[in-house]
Design a protein around this motif. Structure first.
Motif, PDB file in Angstrom:
ATOM      1  N   TRP A  33      39.609  38.345  53.398  1.00  0.00           N
ATOM      2  CA  TRP A  33      38.974  37.528  52.355  1.00  0.00           C
ATOM      3  C   TRP A  33      37.826  36.692  52.901  1.00  0.00           C
ATOM      4  O   TRP A  33      37.511  35.628  52.398  1.00  0.00           O
ATOM      5  N   TRP A  34      37.185  37.208  53.961  1.00  0.00           N
ATOM      6  CA  TRP A  34      36.114  36.440  54.590  1.00  0.00           C
ATOM      7  C   TRP A  34      34.766  36.793  53.970  1.00  0.00           C
ATOM      8  O   TRP A  34      34.044  37.654  54.493  1.00  0.00           O
ATOM      9  N   GLU A  39      31.973  32.990  57.127  1.00  0.00           N
ATOM     10  CA  GLU A  39      33.076  33.949  57.289  1.00  0.00           C
ATOM     11  C   GLU A  39      32.549  35.370  57.483  1.00  0.00           C
ATOM     12  O   GLU A  39      33.029  36.100  58.357  1.00  0.00           O
ATOM     13  N   GLY A  65      38.801  32.203  48.401  1.00  0.00           N
ATOM     14  CA  GLY A  65      39.268  31.529  49.610  1.00  0.00           C
ATOM     15  C   GLY A  65      40.777  31.559  49.747  1.00  0.00           C
ATOM     16  O   GLY A  65      41.517  31.645  48.765  1.00  0.00           O
ATOM     17  N   ALA A  66      41.209  31.530  50.995  1.00  0.00           N
ATOM     18  CA  ALA A  66      42.620  31.428  51.355  1.00  0.00           C
ATOM     19  C   ALA A  66      43.493  32.603  50.885  1.00  0.00           C
ATOM     20  O   ALA A  66      44.712  32.543  51.000  1.00  0.00           O
ATOM     21  N   GLN A  88      44.471  41.071  56.671  1.00  0.00           N
ATOM     22  CA  GLN A  88      44.556  39.673  57.098  1.00  0.00           C
ATOM     23  C   GLN A  88      45.848  39.070  56.551  1.00  0.00           C
ATOM     24  O   GLN A  88      45.969  38.791  55.351  1.00  0.00           O
ATOM     25  N   LYS A  90      49.065  36.241  57.797  1.00  0.00           N
ATOM     26  CA  LYS A  90      49.379  35.273  58.859  1.00  0.00           C
ATOM     27  C   LYS A  90      50.698  34.552  58.621  1.00  0.00           C
ATOM     28  O   LYS A  90      51.287  34.653  57.536  1.00  0.00           O
ATOM     29  N   HIS A 139      42.268  27.474  63.606  1.00  0.00           N
ATOM     30  CA  HIS A 139      41.556  26.539  62.744  1.00  0.00           C
ATOM     31  C   HIS A 139      42.359  25.257  62.667  1.00  0.00           C
ATOM     32  O   HIS A 139      43.589  25.292  62.509  1.00  0.00           O
ATOM     33  N   TRP A 187      45.093  26.189  46.349  1.00  0.00           N
ATOM     34  CA  TRP A 187      45.163  26.032  47.813  1.00  0.00           C
ATOM     35  C   TRP A 187      44.315  24.864  48.300  1.00  0.00           C
ATOM     36  O   TRP A 187      44.651  24.224  49.293  1.00  0.00           O
ATOM     37  N   TRP A 245      35.566  26.852  47.673  1.00  0.00           N
ATOM     38  CA  TRP A 245      35.495  25.843  48.739  1.00  0.00           C
ATOM     39  C   TRP A 245      34.116  25.754  49.375  1.00  0.00           C
ATOM     40  O   TRP A 245      33.638  24.686  49.703  1.00  0.00           O
ATOM     41  N   TRP A 265      36.795  25.997  58.936  1.00  0.00           N
ATOM     42  CA  TRP A 265      35.956  27.120  58.488  1.00  0.00           C
ATOM     43  C   TRP A 265      34.741  26.532  57.757  1.00  0.00           C
ATOM     44  O   TRP A 265      33.705  27.185  57.652  1.00  0.00           O
ATOM     45  N   ASN A 296      46.101  26.552  61.757  1.00  0.00           N
ATOM     46  CA  ASN A 296      46.028  27.697  60.856  1.00  0.00           C
ATOM     47  C   ASN A 296      45.470  28.856  61.677  1.00  0.00           C
ATOM     48  O   ASN A 296      44.307  28.836  62.061  1.00  0.00           O
ATOM     49  N   ASP A 298      44.595  32.703  61.917  1.00  0.00           N
ATOM     50  CA  ASP A 298      44.403  33.969  61.202  1.00  0.00           C
ATOM     51  C   ASP A 298      44.805  35.135  62.085  1.00  0.00           C
ATOM     52  O   ASP A 298      44.618  35.094  63.303  1.00  0.00           O
ATOM     53  N   LYS A 335      32.785  31.157  63.086  1.00  0.00           N
ATOM     54  CA  LYS A 335      33.816  30.857  62.088  1.00  0.00           C
ATOM     55  C   LYS A 335      34.131  29.369  61.973  1.00  0.00           C
ATOM     56  O   LYS A 335      34.682  28.910  60.980  1.00  0.00           O
TER      57      LYS A 335
HETATM   58  C1  GAL Z   1      42.072  30.239  55.178  1.00  0.00           C
HETATM   59  C2  GAL Z   1      41.755  31.152  56.317  1.00  0.00           C
HETATM   60  C3  GAL Z   1      40.455  30.767  56.892  1.00  0.00           C
HETATM   61  C4  GAL Z   1      39.380  30.651  55.831  1.00  0.00           C
HETATM   62  C5  GAL Z   1      39.872  29.939  54.568  1.00  0.00           C
HETATM   63  C6  GAL Z   1      38.930  29.994  53.394  1.00  0.00           C
HETATM   64  O1  GAL Z   1      43.324  30.524  54.665  1.00  0.00           O
HETATM   65  O2  GAL Z   1      42.740  31.039  57.278  1.00  0.00           O
HETATM   66  O3  GAL Z   1      40.086  31.697  57.864  1.00  0.00           O
HETATM   67  O4  GAL Z   1      38.910  31.888  55.560  1.00  0.00           O
HETATM   68  O5  GAL Z   1      41.107  30.417  54.172  1.00  0.00           O
HETATM   69  O6  GAL Z   1      38.708  31.296  52.959  1.00  0.00           O
END
Ligand code: GAL
Length: 415
Positions: A33-34, A39, A65-66, A88, A90, A139, A187, A245, A265, A296, A298, A335
């Motif tokens: 989701w980057w 990203e 995001g997220a 992706q 985690k 992160h 989120w 975000w 990020w 956090n 990834d 990143k």
């Molecule tokens: C988080 C992810 C980050 C960043 C963020 C916003 O969950 O771990 O790498 O991408 O979302 O998309």
């Protein structure tokens, strides 16, 4: 041209050195989701690296995001028998996917990982005694990003307590600057809320969000957390509903807003806009959290392809590349994170990166290194989802803090 000559020419051009025809044919479908500026630049490093090694990169990027939308897309793909090569995933979700029996072990790519990962993180990459996930970076979540000119304009210093924070927010408001940039997505709500939980101390955070201790969850202090969140909300704009975000980060970058609560990020967006820490913007720990560090990490997991229980050469190469020192450095530079691999030089990192690294080392040694709930590191999906619903409902209504706390205690029992 003969095959050998073609390969030689490609190698000279910096592409496909020493790859076999079988490798060259392997196509890697990668779900992530980057999609923001910073990203995409970061994941682009991996794409280029894999292409140079002779693999075809099939980008499966799902915006949002997220990862909420990405997770829905992933489930659909796996159920229909079209699992991507890597995705992706985690935290505890790694184990949940492994339990479904759809992942492949990647041990042969991970022979030197144990010695090069913090033990807390090494453990998360395992399922059933095997490595099944490859970690990218660390992160830090408990940051606030400030527009330096906005602070200077109102003569404010970076606040380190909530009373100081509200004083700065009032000054920004009086100067016609939106104090807090935010995006009203579940989120993002949870990211702010967990920051305020952390400001009560890393022990309080751990008891509440890692141990799910009912006494802590129902404490008067937790009622106070909701009160503080309610107060911070009054400094956000009405247009925040559904805002991504990175658009909130852009408000801080261009001076429309004074600050944003967001993991680092966000720094990838500042860097992508050629902004410098200390000059254009300031990174600082959320008030009251200077000694704590919500992490956090990834990672990618690897799916069985065509019913094969073993990883393909491409999957192993992908895992190996993700953990290679050179990739770890360049990825995090774009990143906003820091390398997860131990011993990677921090020389090229800016002051925020260096601070993140120093604070991480201190927190690992002296306590206060805690998994982020909002970013899928602390609880199984179902529990995290139930808590997210409580927080989002609170932030989008006029619910009182006491009844939110009651709902929270109930949500924490969700399995
Ligand atoms: C988080 C992810 C980050 C960043 C963020 C916003 O969950 O771990 O790498 O991408 O979302 O998309």
């Amino acid at each position: 041209m003969k095959f050998r000559a073609i390969m030689g020419a490609l190698c000279a051009a910096g592409l496909m050195c020493g790859v076999t025809a079988a490798q060259a044919a392997e196509s890697l479908e990668v779900l992530h989701w980057w999609t923001s500026g910073g990203e995409s630049k970061a994941v682009g490093v991996l794409k280029d690296d894999m292409t140079k090694q002779g693999y075809t990169w099939k980008d499966f990027a799902v915006a949002g995001g997220a990862g909420a939308a990405a997770m829905t897309a992933l489930k659909t793909q796996v159920i229909s028998g079209n699992a991507p090569s890597a995705a992706q995933i985690k935290g505890p979700l790694i184990q949940e996917w492994a339990d479904q029996g759809v992942l492949v072990p990647i041990d042969s790519a991970a022979t030197d990982w144990k010695a090069n990962l913090p033990p807390q993180i090494d453990k998360i990459m395992h399922a059933g005694g095997h490595y099944v996930a490859a970690p990218f970076s660390v992160h830090r979540v408990n940051w606030v990003w400030y527009n330096k000119a906005a602070l200077d304009k109102v003569g404010a210093k970076v606040p380190t307590t909530w009373p100081e924070f509200f004083a700065v927010a009032d000054k920004l408001k009086a100067a016609g600057i939106q104090p807090v940039a935010a995006g009203g997505q579940p989120w993002q709500d949870l990211t702010l809320w967990e920051d305020v939980v952390l400001s009560q101390g890393a022990d309080f955070y751990k008891k509440a969000l890692v141990d799910l201790d009912q006494k802590t969850l129902t404490s008067q202090q937790m009622v106070g957390v909701f009160d503080t969140v309610r107060k911070i909300e009054t400094y956000m704009d009405n247009g925040r509903t559904g805002r991504d975000w990175n658009l909130a980060t852009a408000m801080v970058i261009n001076g429309k807003a004074g600050m944003q609560f967001m993991g680092d990020w966000a720094k990838g967006e500042f860097a992508n806009a050629n902004k410098q820490p200390g000059t254009d913007y300031i990174c600082a720990a959320v008030p009251g959290t200077a000694k704590s560090y919500t992490f956090n990490v990834d990672s990618f997991v690897f799916f069985q392809q065509k019913g094969q229980k073993e990883a393909t050469p491409g999957q192993l190469a992908l895992a190996k590349t993700i953990m290679s020192p050179a990739f770890q450095e360049q990825f995090s530079l774009y990143k906003g994170s820091i390398p997860v691999r131990l011993g990677v030089s921090m020389d090229k990192f800016d002051s925020c990166g260096k601070q993140s690294y120093a604070d991480e080392q201190t927190a690992i040694k002296s306590g206060g290194y805690e998994p982020s709930l909002a970013h899928g590191m602390a609880q199984p999906d179902a529990t995290a989802g139930a808590i997210t619903d409580v927080v989002t409902k609170f932030m989008n209504s006029t619910q009182d803090s006491k009844s939110a706390v009651e709902a929270l205690a109930k949500a924490a029992k969700t399995k």
